[in-house]
Design an enzyme around this catalytic site. Structure first.
Site, PDB file in Angstrom:
ATOM      1  N   LYS A 127      34.825  -3.540  -6.252  1.00  5.08           N
ATOM      2  CA  LYS A 127      34.292  -2.496  -7.124  1.00  5.08           C
ATOM      3  C   LYS A 127      33.201  -1.767  -6.358  1.00  5.08           C
ATOM      4  CE  LYS A 127      35.494  -3.982 -11.614  1.00  5.08           C
ATOM      5  NZ  LYS A 127      34.657  -4.803 -12.475  1.00  5.08           N
ATOM      6  N   HIS A 130      27.329   0.470  -7.042  1.00  4.51           N
ATOM      7  CA  HIS A 130      26.828   1.728  -7.581  1.00  4.51           C
ATOM      8  C   HIS A 130      25.352   1.674  -7.954  1.00  4.51           C
ATOM      9  CE1 HIS A 130      26.969   0.066 -11.596  1.00  4.51           C
ATOM     10  NE2 HIS A 130      28.214  -0.316 -11.382  1.00  4.51           N
ATOM     11  N   HIS A 133      23.608  -1.153  -9.668  1.00  9.83           N
ATOM     12  CA  HIS A 133      23.321  -2.418  -8.986  1.00  9.83           C
ATOM     13  C   HIS A 133      21.954  -2.446  -8.328  1.00  9.83           C
ATOM     14  CE1 HIS A 133      27.827  -2.716  -8.867  1.00  9.83           C
ATOM     15  NE2 HIS A 133      27.475  -3.848  -9.422  1.00  9.83           N
TER      16      HIS A 133
HETATM   17  N1  ARG Z   1      28.902 -10.214 -11.079  1.00  6.77           N
HETATM   18  C1  ARG Z   1      28.257 -10.018 -12.334  1.00  6.77           C
HETATM   19  C2  ARG Z   1      28.295  -8.546 -12.719  1.00  6.77           C
HETATM   20  O1  ARG Z   1      28.414  -7.694 -11.862  1.00  6.77           O
HETATM   21  C3  ARG Z   1      26.829 -10.457 -12.324  1.00  6.77           C
HETATM   22  C4  ARG Z   1      26.634 -11.909 -12.020  1.00  6.77           C
HETATM   23  C5  ARG Z   1      25.349 -12.399 -12.554  1.00  6.77           C
HETATM   24  N2  ARG Z   1      25.059 -13.765 -12.230  1.00  6.77           N
HETATM   25  C6  ARG Z   1      25.523 -14.819 -12.848  1.00  6.77           C
HETATM   26  N3  ARG Z   1      25.189 -15.997 -12.392  1.00  6.77           N
HETATM   27  N4  ARG Z   1      26.274 -14.721 -13.927  1.00  6.77           N
HETATM   28  O2  ARG Z   1      28.177  -8.264 -13.900  1.00  6.77           O
END
Ligand code: ARG
Length: 566
Positions: A127, A130, A133
């Site tokens: 993805k 962006h 983030h």
């Molecule tokens: N990858 C997830 C997102 O982009 C965020 C991860 C956050 N960390 C976790 N341990 N759940 O929404």
């Protein structure tokens, strides 16, 4: 550095007839303006013990108290005893301490022997990286630096989103419409196109969703084709993300993403089973959280595949075993508040007392001026573009203002990136905000470039004045309001850092260094430095030097460079 508040406590303790120090400390206030003193001790609560009116207590105590040479005046006003710090003493302790500690000024060892994990950024692979983030990335990096500065043994974790149904989607989409060459040439954009197309088609044709689930299941089962494709997607994604991390000057100690926990899942699910936590609901395994006012946590789907929540639980257990953390911090948007509450509750229900050490640090959303960001619909602003644009426009400004500057490119990068990070860390993290190109690229007002520019100006003053930090100075010469105002802010810098740590809030540091910057410019405008007579010039240069040091330390804790010239 002398802790003047503690000196107030001691002075009152001496005459306080058995008041304990903690109680005294809790009664000390900071008056709204310095004409009323640096600290005020409120006597209301003592009326009962002393059987006297608070005004009278204040009056009598004020006479008895011996503040030594730390205070130039101690006086009672109504029910308060006001303490005025001895300015020469303040100046000396601040300057000596910054001189001695240098870039360590403000650090402590409160975290000594303790382990802190800071998980941040954690984008989903395949993805776009962006503008949304940037928050987790920049807030997390700053928290890492703050914790480290306070003596914690700190690790940066990037919990990559490299697992889940969306990879089933991508694999299915690739098999239908994928073009290897096109993806190689422009990975994230092509993968995004596939993802968007798949979602569009799936809205018309339900069976596609089934297909996606099938392929994710195959991935979990170790199907080789699926695995190979997934690994390749992960590699190209990480390469893209690293471009952004390099621009931001951010590194991680681990990129262990969600997929890493795949084989730890059965054990964790079995443990939940044994602890009697699991229930069946329409073929899926859940944990009921009704008693805690939350919807159930979904642990395993009816087709046997695991979920985001389960992976977080497995990851936390793994981290405890692997790192034995004292603090396990997650910098993740507030949309996931419920998710974090749920899984941390599950950890507690599993009987782990360290559940309390897992801390979710949420932040508000970023939206675009014309609406929300949405990867699914392809409405994104790439972070890399934002950073490159900021650098380019900074370079343009510098070519106008300072065309002869050496290594202009390098400085433009430090300033352009600094501008973005600074803006990001300026507001309380929980606030939502609307991304605007205009504001991001502006250098006016309370911005990163303003602080960096002030730092560079301080540097040039020191050079022009042939400053030597070992020179002896007469501290008492720094006694006008603008000088003292600046010194007071420098004195409070270490507290601001501790406050930022306690509240997981880098903006406390950002705000404080803006205050220092303003105070410095005020001082600079009202107090001639280079043209002052010799003794005064040395003293003022010293103040310039220590201010420059604190600005550098503060910027550093935010993850921003402090160039000497710009
Ligand atoms: N990858 C997830 C997102 O982009 C965020 C991860 C956050 N960390 C976790 N341990 N759940 O929404």
């Amino acid at each position: 550095m002398i802790d003047f508040k503690q000196e107030v406590v001691e002075a009152i303790f001496e005459v306080g007839n058995g008041l304990d120090k903690e109680e005294i400390e809790s009664l000390i206030e900071i008056p709204p303006s310095y004409d009323m003193g640096d600290y005020a001790f409120a006597c209301f609560r003592l009326a009962k013990t002393y059987r006297k009116a608070p005004n009278l207590i204040a009056k009598e105590l004020a006479v008895e108290i011996d503040g030594g040479d730390c205070f130039q005046k101690i006086e009672s006003v109504g029910p308060y005893i006001n303490f005025f710090i001895n300015k020469a003493k303040l100046t000396k302790t601040v300057i000596d301490s910054i001189r001695e500690r240098g870039t360590e000024f403000g650090s402590t060892d409160i975290g000594q022997g303790r382990k802190a994990l800071v998980e941040f950024s954690s984008p989903n692979i395949a993805k776009p990286f962006h503008i949304g983030h940037i928050r987790s990335t920049v807030i997390g990096n700053s928290l890492y630096k703050i914790f480290k500065f306070q003596g914690f043994d700190t690790e940066r974790l990037n919990h990559l989103g490299d697992y889940g149904t969306q990879f089933g989607m991508l694999i299915a989409a690739y098999r239908k419409w994928g073009d290897m060459e096109a993806i190689e040439a422009d990975p994230i954009n092509e993968l995004l196109k596939l993802y968007v197309k798949f979602n569009e088609e799936a809205e018309k044709d339900e069976s596609l969703k089934e297909e996606a689930r099938y392929w994710f299941k195959e991935l979990e089962n170790g199907n080789e084709d699926a695995l190979e494709l997934w690994q390749w997607i992960r590699d190209v994604s990480l390469k893209e993300f690293n471009k952004v991390y390099n621009l931001l000057g951010i590194e991680f100690d681990s990129y262990t993403g969600e997929s890493f926990y795949s084989d730890k899942m059965p054990g964790v699910i079995e443990e939940m089973e044994q602890k009697g936590l699991l229930e069946e609901s329409e073929g899926a395994a859940i944990i009921d959280l009704e008693d805690y006012g939350m919807p159930p946590a979904l642990i395993k789907k009816s087709d046997g595949s695991t979920l985001y929540t389960t992976r977080d639980i497995a990851a936390a257990i793994y981290r405890k075993e692997h790192y034995n953390f004292n603090k396990n911090i997650y910098v993740v948007g507030s949309q996931q508040n419920l998710h974090f509450k749920q899984w941390i509750k599950v950890i507690e229900l599993m009987g782990y007392d360290w559940a309390d050490d897992c801390v979710h640090v949420p932040f508000g959303m970023v939206s675009l001026e014309d609406g929300t960001l949405s990867t699914r619909r392809g409405r994104v602003v790439f972070l890399e573009d934002v950073l490159e644009k900021a650098i380019a426009s900074t370079l343009k400004i510098m070519e106008e203002r300072n065309p002869d500057l050496d290594n202009k490119e390098e400085v433009a990068k430090e300033v352009g990136i600094g501008a973005i990070i600074f803006q990001e860390l300026f507001n309380n993290r929980i606030k939502d905000y609307v991304f605007s190109w205009e504001r991001t690229l502006s250098f006016e007002g309370e911005t990163g470039p303003y602080v960096q520019y002030t730092h560079a100006r301080a540097n040039s003053l020191l050079q022009k004045g042939n400053f030597n930090p070992d020179d002896a100075i007469d501290y008492a010469l720094l006694d006008n309001d603008d000088e003292i105002g600046l010194i007071r802010l420098l004195y409070k810098f270490p507290d601001a850092v501790i406050d930022a740590l306690d509240r997981y809030e880098p903006s406390i540091i950002t705000r404080h260094i803006i205050e220092i910057t303003k105070a410095f410019n005020k001082f600079y405008n009202s107090c001639p430095v280079l043209s002052a007579e010799k003794e005064l010039k040395s003293a003022r240069l010293m103040l310039v030097y220590v201010t420059k040091m604190v600005l550098k330390v503060g910027l550093g804790l935010l993850g921003i460079k402090a160039p000497d010239r710009m």
